[in-house]
Scaffold this active site. Sequence first.
Site, mmCIF file in Angstrom:
data_model
loop_
_atom_site.group_PDB
_atom_site.id
_atom_site.type_symbol
_atom_site.label_atom_id
_atom_site.label_comp_id
_atom_site.label_asym_id
_atom_site.label_seq_id
_atom_site.Cartn_x
_atom_site.Cartn_y
_atom_site.Cartn_z
ATOM 1 N N ASP A 82 -74.643 11.371 14.025
ATOM 2 C CA ASP A 82 -73.037 11.194 13.941
ATOM 3 C C ASP A 82 -72.495 12.899 14.233
ATOM 4 O OD1 ASP A 82 -70.535 9.945 14.253
ATOM 5 O OD2 ASP A 82 -70.746 9.579 12.143
ATOM 6 N N HIS A 178 -60.523 10.210 9.761
ATOM 7 C CA HIS A 178 -61.832 10.109 8.676
ATOM 8 C C HIS A 178 -61.503 9.991 7.533
ATOM 9 C CE1 HIS A 178 -63.688 11.432 12.571
ATOM 10 N NE2 HIS A 178 -64.332 10.503 12.256
ATOM 11 N N HIS A 206 -63.526 5.065 15.260
ATOM 12 C CA HIS A 206 -64.656 6.105 14.097
ATOM 13 C C HIS A 206 -63.051 5.904 12.881
ATOM 14 C CE1 HIS A 206 -67.508 8.916 15.759
ATOM 15 N NE2 HIS A 206 -67.118 8.075 16.494
ATOM 16 N N GLY A 207 -63.441 6.026 11.371
ATOM 17 C CA GLY A 207 -62.023 6.097 10.475
ATOM 18 C C GLY A 207 -62.108 4.662 9.547
ATOM 19 N N SER A 209 -62.574 3.415 6.980
ATOM 20 C CA SER A 209 -62.453 2.660 5.791
ATOM 21 C C SER A 209 -60.790 2.793 5.692
ATOM 22 C CB SER A 209 -63.009 4.380 5.058
ATOM 23 O OG SER A 209 -64.441 3.831 5.287
ATOM 24 N N ASN A 228 -67.242 2.257 12.798
ATOM 25 C CA ASN A 228 -67.573 2.934 12.381
ATOM 26 C C ASN A 228 -67.329 3.601 10.328
ATOM 27 O OD1 ASN A 228 -69.164 4.390 13.975
ATOM 28 N ND2 ASN A 228 -69.055 6.758 14.103
ATOM 29 N N VAL A 229 -67.415 3.379 9.701
ATOM 30 C CA VAL A 229 -67.395 2.707 8.582
ATOM 31 C C VAL A 229 -68.274 3.910 7.365
ATOM 32 C CG1 VAL A 229 -66.613 1.878 6.286
ATOM 33 C CG2 VAL A 229 -67.050 0.363 7.973
ATOM 34 N N THR A 231 -66.576 6.347 4.607
ATOM 35 C CA THR A 231 -65.768 6.706 2.747
ATOM 36 C C THR A 231 -66.576 5.552 2.133
ATOM 37 O OG1 THR A 231 -64.389 8.354 4.089
ATOM 38 C CG2 THR A 231 -63.982 7.315 2.192
HETATM 39 P P1 13P Z 1 -64.850 7.296 7.445
HETATM 40 O O1 13P Z 1 -65.793 7.587 6.877
HETATM 41 O O2 13P Z 1 -62.979 7.112 7.292
HETATM 42 O O3 13P Z 1 -65.001 5.910 7.568
HETATM 43 O O4 13P Z 1 -65.151 7.558 8.933
HETATM 44 C C1 13P Z 1 -66.047 6.941 9.278
HETATM 45 C C2 13P Z 1 -66.527 7.863 10.803
HETATM 46 O O5 13P Z 1 -65.966 7.107 11.537
HETATM 47 C C3 13P Z 1 -68.014 8.196 11.330
HETATM 48 O O6 13P Z 1 -68.391 8.754 11.913
#
Ligand code: 13P
Length: 282
Positions: A82, A178, A206-207, A209, A228-229, A231
């Site tokens: 990543d 994120h 991305h982001g 969560s 992408n997940v 957190t």
């Molecule tokens: P989160 O941690 O907010 O779920 O984002 C993960 C991410 O996008 C990693 O690149």
Amino acid sequence: MPLVTLSSVLKKAQKERYAVPSFNFSGIEDLRGILDAAQEVKSPVIVMTSVNIGKYWGIKGVAAYVRAMAADMDVPVVLHQDHTKDVETLKQCVDLGYTSVMIDASERPFEENVELSNRVAEYAHAFGVSVEAELGHISGAEEGAGDSDEMLTRPQDAQRFMELVEADALAVAVGTAHGFYTKPPKLDFDRLVKIGELTKVPLVLHGGSGVAEPDFVRSIECGITKINVGTELRYEIMQNLKKNFAADPDEVDIRKLVSSGRGVITEVAKHKMELFGSAGKA
Ligand code: 13P
């Protein structure tokens, strides 16, 4: 089966209009929980290391371990590095058997982003490894919910970028960030559709969560093929660990405290696979 490339799983997802979940992992319990989920619901899956996790485990060890796990599975697994700014680290990932890497030069001027992304693509593609690039900038949730207009991906720029860069997937800034959100994110779906029309490349959100479930579904309808997940999984496994520790603070066998985290992660990951439409697509 052997690890597969990002490009192979995203091309199928783009054609059949679903998204492949891409999970950050920190340790063995969450990694195995994610892989169990993929195996149970027959989903392709992407497992990702961050730069810090790579340093913590040692990427040589990560690559060997994930490769061994995937070999015993009959669903496609991608090992992806990543957000990485440093080209040498990415070359090392390629050399060690990662099947996908992300060059994040999104904070650099456009031309430098093009140049660096192509430098990584040239190296990675020579070994059959996929490359994700980023245009626009996806911030941390603490910097605001990623909705500053400045940082969002401009569709015309994305078109030009993809004319110049040999990337297999493009991470776009369309309102997510994120980490856990301090206020609900507002996704710019029109922007997403325009970027998709002008680039035709598989797009990455991305982001993940804390994004509302209907927003995930709509973003997939608008062309997102990788989500992408991170957190959320870290939070869930820590909740489980805290509960186990509180129940038995004198336990000396670490496995008794951490191993039930695997099942917790499996449930979260399975739910994402169903929601993103990747379940049954392996
Ligand atoms: P989160 O941690 O907010 O779920 O984002 C993960 C991410 O996008 C990693 O690149």
